[in-house]
Design a protein around this motif. Structure first.
Motif, short mmCIF file in Angstrom:
data_model
loop_
_atom_site.label_atom_id
_atom_site.label_comp_id
_atom_site.label_asym_id
_atom_site.label_seq_id
_atom_site.Cartn_x
_atom_site.Cartn_y
_atom_site.Cartn_z
N ILE A 214 1.19 -1.35 -0.08
CA ILE A 214 0.27 -0.26 -0.12
C ILE A 214 0.90 1.41 -0.69
O ILE A 214 2.04 1.12 0.77
N GLU A 215 0.73 2.51 -1.08
CA GLU A 215 1.57 3.75 -0.84
C GLU A 215 0.44 4.66 -1.00
O GLU A 215 -0.70 4.65 -1.33
N VAL A 216 0.62 5.74 -0.44
CA VAL A 216 0.36 6.92 -0.31
C VAL A 216 1.01 7.77 -1.28
O VAL A 216 2.25 7.84 -1.30
N VAL A 217 0.28 8.50 -2.54
CA VAL A 217 0.12 9.53 -3.34
C VAL A 217 0.14 10.91 -3.02
O VAL A 217 -1.27 11.05 -3.63
N GLY A 218 0.49 11.85 -3.09
CA GLY A 218 -0.05 13.19 -3.25
C GLY A 218 0.29 14.09 -1.70
O GLY A 218 1.28 13.80 -1.17
N ASP A 219 -0.28 15.13 -1.73
CA ASP A 219 -0.14 15.83 -1.07
C ASP A 219 -0.63 16.13 0.12
O ASP A 219 -1.43 14.72 0.73
N SER A 220 0.07 16.02 1.56
CA SER A 220 -0.73 16.38 2.59
C SER A 220 -1.88 17.78 2.48
O SER A 220 -2.25 18.37 1.90
N THR B 158 -4.90 26.17 0.01
CA THR B 158 -6.00 26.37 -0.55
C THR B 158 -6.47 24.01 -0.84
O THR B 158 -7.62 24.66 -0.87
N GLN B 159 -5.61 23.43 -1.43
CA GLN B 159 -6.24 22.44 -1.53
C GLN B 159 -5.01 21.37 -1.20
O GLN B 159 -3.38 22.12 -1.62
N GLY B 160 -5.75 20.47 -0.96
CA GLY B 160 -5.20 19.09 -0.98
C GLY B 160 -5.14 17.98 -1.44
O GLY B 160 -6.87 17.52 -1.34
N THR B 161 -4.82 16.88 -2.40
CA THR B 161 -5.25 15.69 -2.70
C THR B 161 -4.44 14.73 -2.61
O THR B 161 -2.88 14.57 -2.10
N CYS B 162 -4.93 13.77 -2.37
CA CYS B 162 -3.77 12.23 -1.36
C CYS B 162 -5.13 10.95 -2.34
O CYS B 162 -5.88 11.40 -2.25
N GLU B 163 -4.29 9.48 -2.74
CA GLU B 163 -4.77 8.75 -3.06
C GLU B 163 -3.56 7.59 -1.90
O GLU B 163 -2.68 7.68 -1.59
N LEU B 164 -4.54 6.73 -2.04
CA LEU B 164 -4.24 4.97 -1.46
C LEU B 164 -4.74 4.72 -2.07
O LEU B 164 -5.03 4.03 -3.13
N ARG B 165 -2.46 4.10 -2.54
CA ARG B 165 -3.02 3.13 -3.86
C ARG B 165 -2.53 1.15 -2.83
O ARG B 165 -1.56 1.51 -2.01
N VAL B 166 -2.63 0.16 -3.95
CA VAL B 166 -2.32 -0.50 -3.22
C VAL B 166 -2.12 -1.94 -5.23
O VAL B 166 -2.54 -1.57 -6.37
#
Length: 183
Positions: free
Chosen positions: A57-63, A71-79
């Motif tokens: 599992i990995e976390v990709v993107g911003d806090s 003003t914006q944060g985007t984050c994904e959880l990938r398997v």
């Protein structure tokens, strides 16, 4: 009673070994869900329905709370490289109604989220949710939080919607706490 032949014993032993080997190779979850990701603590129980078997599992993107743009944060959880959950937080200057016509394109089978356990407005779809809530912190007056689930859906869409709602109701207060929201 007859004694089994050596061939019979060997065949039975081989069959058992093969079955065990195939079970071990059949997948499963080889990763551990992180306690926090995207700058926010995760609720493993709430996240569980969206995670699939895999090795990593990995976390990709911003806090989501300390985003680079402010003003914006985007984050994904990938398997294993496949996106399972996509999270986005917008810091905004007013409440936006996710049931407004402007946001209809985001949803399939959109419905209003009733009785939120925090102030705000919410909408739920077959694959996503959107919540607009007060924050009242030095970092943001209001927040809009989007959750999109991309993991494969089982046949029960109603169950999936319940799972998305449960995750959203668990996640939004954690984001608000991480941002120091007072409202």
């Amino acid at each position: 009673m007859t004694r089994p032949s050596m061939r019979h014993v060997a065949a039975t032993t081989l069959t058992c070994c093969l079955a065990l080997a195939l079970t071990a190779c059949g997948g499963g979850r080889e990763y551990t869900v992180p306690e926090a990701a995207c700058g926010v603590p995760l609720g493993e129980k709430a996240l569980e329905p969206f995670l699939v078997d895999g090795e990593k599992i990995e976390v990709v993107g911003d806090s989501l709370v300390e985003s680079g743009t402010g003003t914006q944060g985007t984050c994904e959880l990938r398997v294993d490289g496949k996106e399972m959950v996509h999270l986005r937080v917008h810091k905004v200057d007013k409440i936006y109604d996710p049931m407004a016509d402007l946001d209809a394109f985001r949803f399939t089978n959109r419905a209003k989220m009733e009785a939120l356990p925090f102030s705000g407005l919410g909408a739920l779809g077959d694959r996503n949710s959107m919540v607009s809530t007060e924050c009242a912190s030095p970092k943001a007056d209001y927040l809009v939080l989007h959750t999109v689930v991309r993991s494969p859906a089982e046949d029960d869409v109603a169950e999936r919607r319940k799972d998305i709602e449960a995750f959203t109701l668990d996640f939004v207060p954690k984001v608000k706490k991480a941002l120091g929201c007072t409202a």
